[in-house]
Design a protein around this motif. Structure first.
Motif, mmCIF file in Angstrom:
data_model
loop_
_atom_site.group_PDB
_atom_site.id
_atom_site.type_symbol
_atom_site.label_atom_id
_atom_site.label_comp_id
_atom_site.label_asym_id
_atom_site.label_seq_id
_atom_site.Cartn_x
_atom_site.Cartn_y
_atom_site.Cartn_z
ATOM 1 N N ALA A 214 50.855 51.316 88.410
ATOM 2 C CA ALA A 214 50.883 51.192 86.950
ATOM 3 C C ALA A 214 49.855 52.108 86.314
ATOM 4 O O ALA A 214 50.108 52.731 85.275
ATOM 5 N N ALA A 215 48.665 52.196 86.924
ATOM 6 C CA ALA A 215 47.600 53.035 86.374
ATOM 7 C C ALA A 215 47.915 54.517 86.504
ATOM 8 O O ALA A 215 47.674 55.292 85.579
ATOM 9 N N ALA A 216 48.461 54.921 87.651
ATOM 10 C CA ALA A 216 48.666 56.345 87.926
ATOM 11 C C ALA A 216 50.023 56.865 87.467
ATOM 12 O O ALA A 216 50.144 58.014 87.044
ATOM 13 N N LEU A 217 51.059 56.014 87.561
ATOM 14 C CA LEU A 217 52.428 56.468 87.303
ATOM 15 C C LEU A 217 53.070 55.803 86.098
ATOM 16 O O LEU A 217 54.170 56.188 85.700
ATOM 17 N N ASN A 218 52.371 54.793 85.563
ATOM 18 C CA ASN A 218 52.946 53.974 84.494
ATOM 19 C C ASN A 218 54.259 53.344 84.947
ATOM 20 O O ASN A 218 55.204 53.171 84.157
ATOM 21 N N ARG A 219 54.323 52.989 86.218
ATOM 22 C CA ARG A 219 55.504 52.367 86.813
ATOM 23 C C ARG A 219 55.064 51.286 87.787
ATOM 24 O O ARG A 219 53.987 51.369 88.384
ATOM 25 N N GLU A 220 55.911 50.278 87.950
ATOM 26 C CA GLU A 220 55.683 49.244 88.945
ATOM 27 C C GLU A 220 56.956 49.054 89.763
ATOM 28 O O GLU A 220 57.964 49.677 89.506
#
Length: 269
Positions: A214-220
Motif C-alpha cells: 500500500a505504501a509503495a504501490l498504492n495497491r493491496e
C-alpha cells in the motif's frame, strides 16, 4: 390570642391559626405563598433573576489551532529531506510528533541488519516483541524470516553486503493491539521510509505484506501481487507474503520459497 383572623373567607382565632401554621411546617411548607397559586414559568425573566436561576457559564477558552494533515505531512517531508545519514534520519523521525501511536509505544524501531546490503526487506510495523526489544522482525515471524533467508544463503547478521540484508518497517512505532496501520499513519511514515531507502541504496526491495505494498504501490492484495517483479521507490521490488501469514497458512510456504529463489537469481547468488 383571642383576636379573629380570616383564612379563605373563614374566621379563625389565633390559636387555630398557630395550629394551622405548625401543621403546614410539619408537612414541609417552609415558604410563605399567596392565596392563589402563581405560575412562575410565565413571569418575565429579568437579568438579576436569570443570574440567580441560571448563572451564565464562563466562555470557554479558545482552543489552540491544530495543524492540518497537509501541514503535518510537509513537516515530515522537511525533516526527512534534511537528514544526510541514516543516523540523522532515525533521530529526526524519532523526534517527529505527528503520529499519535508514538505515545503508546515502548520503543522506536528503526532498522536492523546491514545498511549497505543489496537487499532491503520492508515490513508493516513492530509487533509486541519488536516493540519490547526495539528491533524489527524478532518475534516468531522474524525467526521464520531468518530461516527463510538462511535457506538462500542470506542473513541480517552476515558481514558480507552481498549476502546480508537490511530490514525496516513502514511504521516505526507499534500500533495499539497490533492493529492494521491507518492510511494517515502510512502517509506520515512514507517520507521517512522513502528517505531511508534513498540513504541505504539497496539494489532490490522486498515488500513483505499488504501495508508495504500500500505504501509503495498504492495497491493491496498480497496473494495476487506476490511473485511478480514490480518497481517501487525506483528499484526492482518483489511483493511477498508476510512470515506471520506463513505461520497461519503453512501451505503458502511453497510460493514463498519460489519468491526467495527469484530474489536469489535476481541478485546473482
Amino acid at each position: 390570642m383571642d383576636s379573629q383572623l380570616t383564612w379563605r373567607g373563614v374566621e379563625i382565632d389565633g390559636w387555630t391559626a398557630l395550629a394551622l401554621l405548625e401543621w403546614q411546617r410539619e408537612m414541609g411548607a417552609d415558604e410563605a405563598i399567596l392565596d392563589d397559586p402563581l405560575d412562575r414559568t410565565e413571569l418575565p425573566v429579568t437579568r438579576s433573576a436569570a443570574a440567580i436561576t441560571a448563572p451564565a457559564a464562563p466562555e470557554p477558552a479558545p482552543k489552540p489551532g491544530l495543524p492540518d494533515a497537509a501541514e503535518v505531512t510537509r513537516h515530515a517531508e522537511s525533516l526527512a529531506a534534511a537528514a544526510m545519514t541514516l543516523d540523522q534520519l532515525a533521530e529526526a523521525q524519532q523526534g517527529f510528533d505527528g503520529l499519535e501511536l508514538k505515545r503508546g509505544a515502548r520503543n522506536f524501531v528503526f532498522s536492523d541488519g546491514n545498511p549497505a546490503a543489496r537487499l532491503m526487506i520492508i515490513g508493516e510495523a513492530p509487533g509486541e516483541e519488536e516493540d519490547t526489544r526495539g528491533l524489527p522482525f524478532v518475534g516468531r515471524a522474524g525467526q521464520l524470516l531468518d530461516r527463510m533467508l538462511a535457506a538462500i544463503g542470506m542473513g541480517r547478521d552476515l558481514p558480507d553486503a552481498t549476502r546480508s540484508v537490511y530490514i525496516a518497517n513502514v511504521l516505526k512505532w507499534r500500533p495499539p493491539g497490533n492493529r492494521k496501520p491507518s492510511a494517515q499513519e502510512i502517509a506520515l511514515s512514507l517520507p521517512f521510509l522513502r528517505r531511508q531507502i534513498e540513504l541505504a541504496g539497496p539494489e532490490i526491495i522486498v515488500l513483505m505484506g499488504n501495508t508495504p505494498c500500500a505504501a509503495a504501490l498504492n495497491r493491496e492484495g498480497i496473494t495476487r501481487l506476490r511473485g511478480t517483479w514490480v518497481e517501487a521507490f525506483g528499484r526492482p521490488a518483489m511483493p511477498m507474503t508476510h512470515p506471520a501469514y506463513l505461520l497461519r497458512t503453512p501451505i503458502a510456504k511453497r510460493e514463498a520459497w519460489a519468491d526467495l529463489l527469484a530474489i536469489s537469481e535476481k541478485l546473482g547468488l
